[in-house]
Design a protein around this motif. Structure first.
Motif, short mmCIF file in Angstrom:
data_model
loop_
_atom_site.label_atom_id
_atom_site.label_comp_id
_atom_site.label_asym_id
_atom_site.label_seq_id
_atom_site.Cartn_x
_atom_site.Cartn_y
_atom_site.Cartn_z
N ALA A 92 38.18 15.50 69.26
CA ALA A 92 37.27 16.24 70.15
C ALA A 92 37.95 17.50 70.69
O ALA A 92 37.33 18.56 70.78
CB ALA A 92 36.83 15.34 71.30
N ALA A 93 39.23 17.39 71.03
CA ALA A 93 39.96 18.55 71.56
C ALA A 93 40.15 19.61 70.47
O ALA A 93 40.03 20.82 70.74
CB ALA A 93 41.31 18.11 72.12
N VAL A 94 40.46 19.17 69.25
CA VAL A 94 40.63 20.12 68.15
C VAL A 94 39.30 20.81 67.84
O VAL A 94 39.24 22.01 67.59
CB VAL A 94 41.19 19.42 66.89
N ALA A 95 38.22 20.04 67.89
CA ALA A 95 36.90 20.61 67.64
C ALA A 95 36.57 21.67 68.68
O ALA A 95 36.06 22.75 68.35
CB ALA A 95 35.85 19.51 67.66
N ALA A 96 36.86 21.38 69.94
CA ALA A 96 36.58 22.35 71.01
C ALA A 96 37.43 23.60 70.86
O ALA A 96 36.94 24.73 71.06
CB ALA A 96 36.83 21.70 72.37
N GLY A 97 38.70 23.43 70.52
CA GLY A 97 39.57 24.58 70.32
C GLY A 97 39.13 25.44 69.14
O GLY A 97 39.17 26.68 69.21
N ALA A 98 38.71 24.78 68.06
CA ALA A 98 38.24 25.52 66.89
C ALA A 98 36.97 26.29 67.20
O ALA A 98 36.80 27.44 66.79
CB ALA A 98 38.00 24.55 65.73
N HIS A 99 36.07 25.65 67.97
CA HIS A 99 34.83 26.32 68.36
C HIS A 99 35.14 27.56 69.20
O HIS A 99 34.54 28.62 68.99
CB HIS A 99 33.95 25.35 69.14
N ALA A 100 36.07 27.42 70.14
CA ALA A 100 36.43 28.55 70.99
C ALA A 100 37.04 29.69 70.19
O ALA A 100 36.87 30.86 70.53
CB ALA A 100 37.40 28.09 72.08
N ALA A 101 37.75 29.34 69.12
CA ALA A 101 38.40 30.35 68.28
C ALA A 101 37.45 30.92 67.22
O ALA A 101 37.81 31.87 66.52
CB ALA A 101 39.63 29.76 67.60
N GLY A 102 36.26 30.32 67.09
CA GLY A 102 35.32 30.79 66.08
C GLY A 102 35.71 30.39 64.68
O GLY A 102 35.49 31.14 63.72
N VAL A 103 36.27 29.17 64.56
CA VAL A 103 36.75 28.68 63.27
C VAL A 103 35.97 27.42 62.87
O VAL A 103 35.76 26.53 63.70
CB VAL A 103 38.26 28.35 63.35
N PRO A 104 35.54 27.31 61.62
CA PRO A 104 34.84 26.10 61.17
C PRO A 104 35.73 24.87 61.34
O PRO A 104 36.92 24.90 61.01
CB PRO A 104 34.57 26.36 59.69
N PHE A 105 35.16 23.78 61.85
CA PHE A 105 35.88 22.53 62.04
C PHE A 105 35.24 21.44 61.19
O PHE A 105 34.03 21.23 61.24
CB PHE A 105 35.85 22.13 63.51
N VAL A 106 36.06 20.74 60.41
CA VAL A 106 35.58 19.64 59.59
C VAL A 106 35.97 18.34 60.29
O VAL A 106 37.16 18.03 60.42
CB VAL A 106 36.19 19.69 58.17
N ASP A 107 34.98 17.59 60.75
CA ASP A 107 35.20 16.40 61.55
C ASP A 107 35.17 15.15 60.67
O ASP A 107 34.10 14.63 60.35
CB ASP A 107 34.12 16.31 62.63
N ALA A 108 36.35 14.68 60.29
CA ALA A 108 36.43 13.50 59.42
C ALA A 108 35.92 12.25 60.11
O ALA A 108 35.36 11.35 59.46
CB ALA A 108 37.87 13.29 58.97
N LEU A 109 36.09 12.17 61.43
CA LEU A 109 35.62 11.01 62.18
C LEU A 109 34.09 10.97 62.20
O LEU A 109 33.48 9.93 61.93
CB LEU A 109 36.16 11.03 63.60
N ASP A 110 33.49 12.09 62.54
CA ASP A 110 32.04 12.15 62.61
C ASP A 110 31.40 11.91 61.24
O ASP A 110 30.34 11.30 61.13
CB ASP A 110 31.60 13.51 63.16
N ARG A 111 32.07 12.36 60.21
CA ARG A 111 31.56 12.18 58.85
C ARG A 111 31.85 10.78 58.30
O ARG A 111 31.40 10.43 57.22
CB ARG A 111 32.17 13.23 57.91
N GLN A 112 32.65 10.01 59.05
CA GLN A 112 32.99 8.63 58.69
C GLN A 112 33.61 8.53 57.29
O GLN A 112 33.21 7.71 56.47
CB GLN A 112 31.75 7.73 58.80
#
Length: 271
Positions: A204-224
């Protein structure tokens, strides 16, 4: 010839064709065309050309499909920065992970920079800030990658969420500033179960940081990607890393996520 910092990989990469869209053509009677010519001409003047913005994939920080397709194409210069998953710990020789598999399949000219135990904040066994992600990215300034993949890191579990988010943003902004023409992608923690469940806060923290930086985030947890059903087959003996099948599986999943970035969205505005 591919560059690397953590071992080799087999030759013989295969190319992966990019998808192309077909434009539909409609036939119209000549009379109708003549009657509509003035109106259509005026309308076309007002329409913008199909642009990168039109082709941007929702949720991908305005990275256009055109740019992403070019970045992941065969022969591209690629930089991969990560932790022990990027070095391949748990594989048959301990040096052949998802990054080596993906680079071989894609035929990239890649630099693989993996340091076990490291992360956006964590320094691993070196206990030196030179081993964290941002420091290693800064030392790669001489490269000119078309694609930068930053993987992980499940090693940042002792860091507060706010501190980790801030460091992720700083790291990814550094990569974007250092290589303004590159596509930068962040891959979240991707451990097998039950280890994966403990990385939810990190992800969640990496996702938030990536969003703030304007970088695509691939969420392995959410994608299961790793579940209770498949983890036993993909986990290494320590339960923390992946085995050879697990790394091949992870490489395929990351490959698919990159293909999503390179695929234009379907919609009337981009037809």
């Amino acid at each position: 010839m591919a560059r690397r910092t953590d071992g080799g990989w087999p030759d013989g990469p295969r190319s992966l064709p990019l998808r192309r869209r077909r434009r539909r053509r409609r036939l119209m009677p000549a009379v109708a065309l003549g009657a509509m010519s003035l109106g259509v001409a005026g309308f076309l003047v007002m329409l913008p050309a199909v642009s990168d913005a039109c082709q941007s994939v929702p949720g991908t920080a305005n990275v256009s499909a055109t740019r992403a397709a070019s970045a992941i194409a065969r022969g591209s210069d690629v930089l991969i920065v990560g932790d022990s998953y990027t070095t391949g710990r748990g594989s048959y020789d301990g040096t052949h992970g998802w990054a080596q598999d993906l680079v071989a399949d894609r035929g990239w000219d890649a630099t693989i920079d993996g340091v076990p135990g490291s992360g956006y904040v964590n320094t691993g066994a070196t206990s030196s800030t030179r081993s964290n992600y941002v420091s290693r990215i800064e030392r790669r300034a001489a490269l000119d990658p078309a694609l930068v993949i930053v993987q992980g890191s499940q090693n940042d579990w002792l860091v507060s969420a706010d501190a980790l988010e801030a460091r992720v943003e700083r790291t990814l902004r550094t990569a974007k500033r250092q290589w303004p023409d590159a596509v930068v992608v962040a891959i979240g923690p991707s451990a097998p179960q039950p280890r994966a469940e403990t990385t939810a806060g990190i992800s969640a923290a990496v996702a938030a940081g990536a969003h703030a930086a304007g970088v695509p985030f691939v969420d392995a947890l959410d994608r299961q990607w790793f579940t209770k059903m498949n983890s036993a087959s993909y986990a290494a003996g320590d339960g923390q890393h992946l085995n050879d099948d697990g790394y091949r599986y992870l490489a395929a999943k990351i490959d698919g996520a990159l293909e999503e970035l390179a695929t234009p969205p379907r919609g009337e505005q981009c037809a």
